[in-house]
Enzyme design. Structure first.
Site, PDB file in Angstrom:
ATOM      1  CG  HIS A 172      -1.133  12.803   4.363  1.00  0.00           C
ATOM      2  ND1 HIS A 172      -2.353  12.828   3.744  1.00  0.00           N
ATOM      3  CD2 HIS A 172      -0.276  12.300   3.448  1.00  0.00           C
ATOM      4  CE1 HIS A 172      -2.249  12.334   2.524  1.00  0.00           C
ATOM      5  NE2 HIS A 172      -0.992  12.014   2.319  1.00  0.00           N
TER       6      HIS A 172
ATOM      7  CD  GLU B  72      -3.296  10.903  -0.665  1.00  0.00           C
ATOM      8  OE1 GLU B  72      -3.818  11.536   0.256  1.00  0.00           O
ATOM      9  OE2 GLU B  72      -2.066  10.741  -0.787  1.00  0.00           O
TER      10      GLU B  72
ATOM     11  CG  HIS C 286       0.225  14.607  -2.104  1.00  0.00           C
ATOM     12  ND1 HIS C 286       0.110  15.213  -0.865  1.00  0.00           N
ATOM     13  CD2 HIS C 286       0.093  13.268  -1.876  1.00  0.00           C
ATOM     14  CE1 HIS C 286      -0.099  14.288   0.049  1.00  0.00           C
ATOM     15  NE2 HIS C 286      -0.106  13.101  -0.530  1.00  0.00           N
TER      16      HIS C 286
ATOM     17  CG  HIS D  76       3.730  11.112   1.881  1.00  0.00           C
ATOM     18  ND1 HIS D  76       3.581   9.854   1.358  1.00  0.00           N
ATOM     19  CD2 HIS D  76       2.541  11.755   1.652  1.00  0.00           C
ATOM     20  CE1 HIS D  76       2.355   9.721   0.841  1.00  0.00           C
ATOM     21  NE2 HIS D  76       1.724  10.869   0.998  1.00  0.00           N
TER      22      HIS D  76
HETATM   23 MN    MN Z   1      -0.387  11.198   0.442  1.00  0.00          MN
END
Ligand code: MN
Length: 248
Positions: free
Chosen positions: A179, A88, A107, A109
């Site tokens: 996500h 990603e 980034h 979760h």
């Molecule tokens: Mn991710």
């Protein structure tokens, strides 16, 4: 402790401190429960705005200076030397491309944030003075709008990264449905601060919603509070960094 290799040192020339801070950022975000075995944090290259620095594919809590790789904005690694890279990484490159003001990207979760990505009728909004950076509310990136209803929900190529950056717009936080979240900052320390406090805000907001209608910060309060608190970002950074170091 200095475990930096000559190769990693060359990648950032005079910016050893930033490289070390990126290592600390990985550890802090793991220790504070924002990242687990997954998720990542990057910083724009200090001398090459068309590049960014991001760890190789590994758990953030284990990152060392020699694990940091330099990337082009399209996600191409410059000095991977066969090391595996994050799938990603396009999240980072496409946001740096779209937003010249962004110097760092996280980034995650982040567990308390994910519910707000899936409940579109209850936007994530700033409900305390520590999280004014959420502004007028975090937009949600809906991957089905651009890639259909059978994806793995991951940002696995540059066009998906570009769509995510478009959803982010001028905001500091974008949620990704089902996500997680991506958080940006004008400095690495601010991005780390925001990634920690977007998780805190989500937890507090969910708590508050159980009590009744929530009085959110106005856009003006959000802006004023953000400027106040982020002027003191060194304070949590030093605390979190020391704690992260003590644990390793
Ligand atoms: Mn991710």
């Amino acid at each position: 402790m200095n475990t930096q290799t000559p190769q990693a040192a060359a990648a950032v020339s005079d910016s050893d401190d930033l490289l070390q801070d990126l290592v600390h950022a990985n550890h802090i975000l793991f220790d504070e429960g924002v990242l687990d075995a997954f998720g990542h944090v990057s910083v724009r290259h200090p001398d090459r705005p068309d590049r960014f620095l991001l760890a190789r594919n590994m758990a953030p809590g284990l990152v060392r200076a020699e694990d940091i790789i330099e990337f082009e904005l399209d996600g191409t690694p410059v000095d991977a030397d066969g090391r595996k890279v994050y799938l990603e990484r396009f999240i980072h490159g496409e946001i740096y491309r779209a937003r010249p003001d962004v110097m760092a990207v996280v980034h995650s979760h982040s567990p308390s944030v994910v519910p707000f990505s899936a409940v579109k009728s209850t936007p994530l909004r700033p409900m305390c003075h520590m999280s004014g950076f959420i502004g007028e509310g975090a937009p949600i990136f809906e991957i089905r709008d651009v890639a259909g209803d059978a994806t793995d929900l991951l940002i696995r190529n540059a066009p998906l990264g570009e769509s995510l950056a478009h959803s982010l717009g001028d905001n500091n936080v974008v949620l990704m449905r089902g996500h997680g979240a991506t958080v940006t900052g004008p400095t690495l320390k601010q991005a780390v601060y925001r990634a920690v406090y977007v998780e805190v805000n989500a937890r507090l907001q969910a708590d508050a919603l159980r009590l009744g209608p929530v009085e959110y910060l106005t856009p003006g309060e959000a802006k004023t509070a953000m400027e106040m608190i982020e002027g003191q970002v060194e304070r949590p950074w030093q605390l979190w960094k020391q704690r992260a170091q003590a644990r390793r």
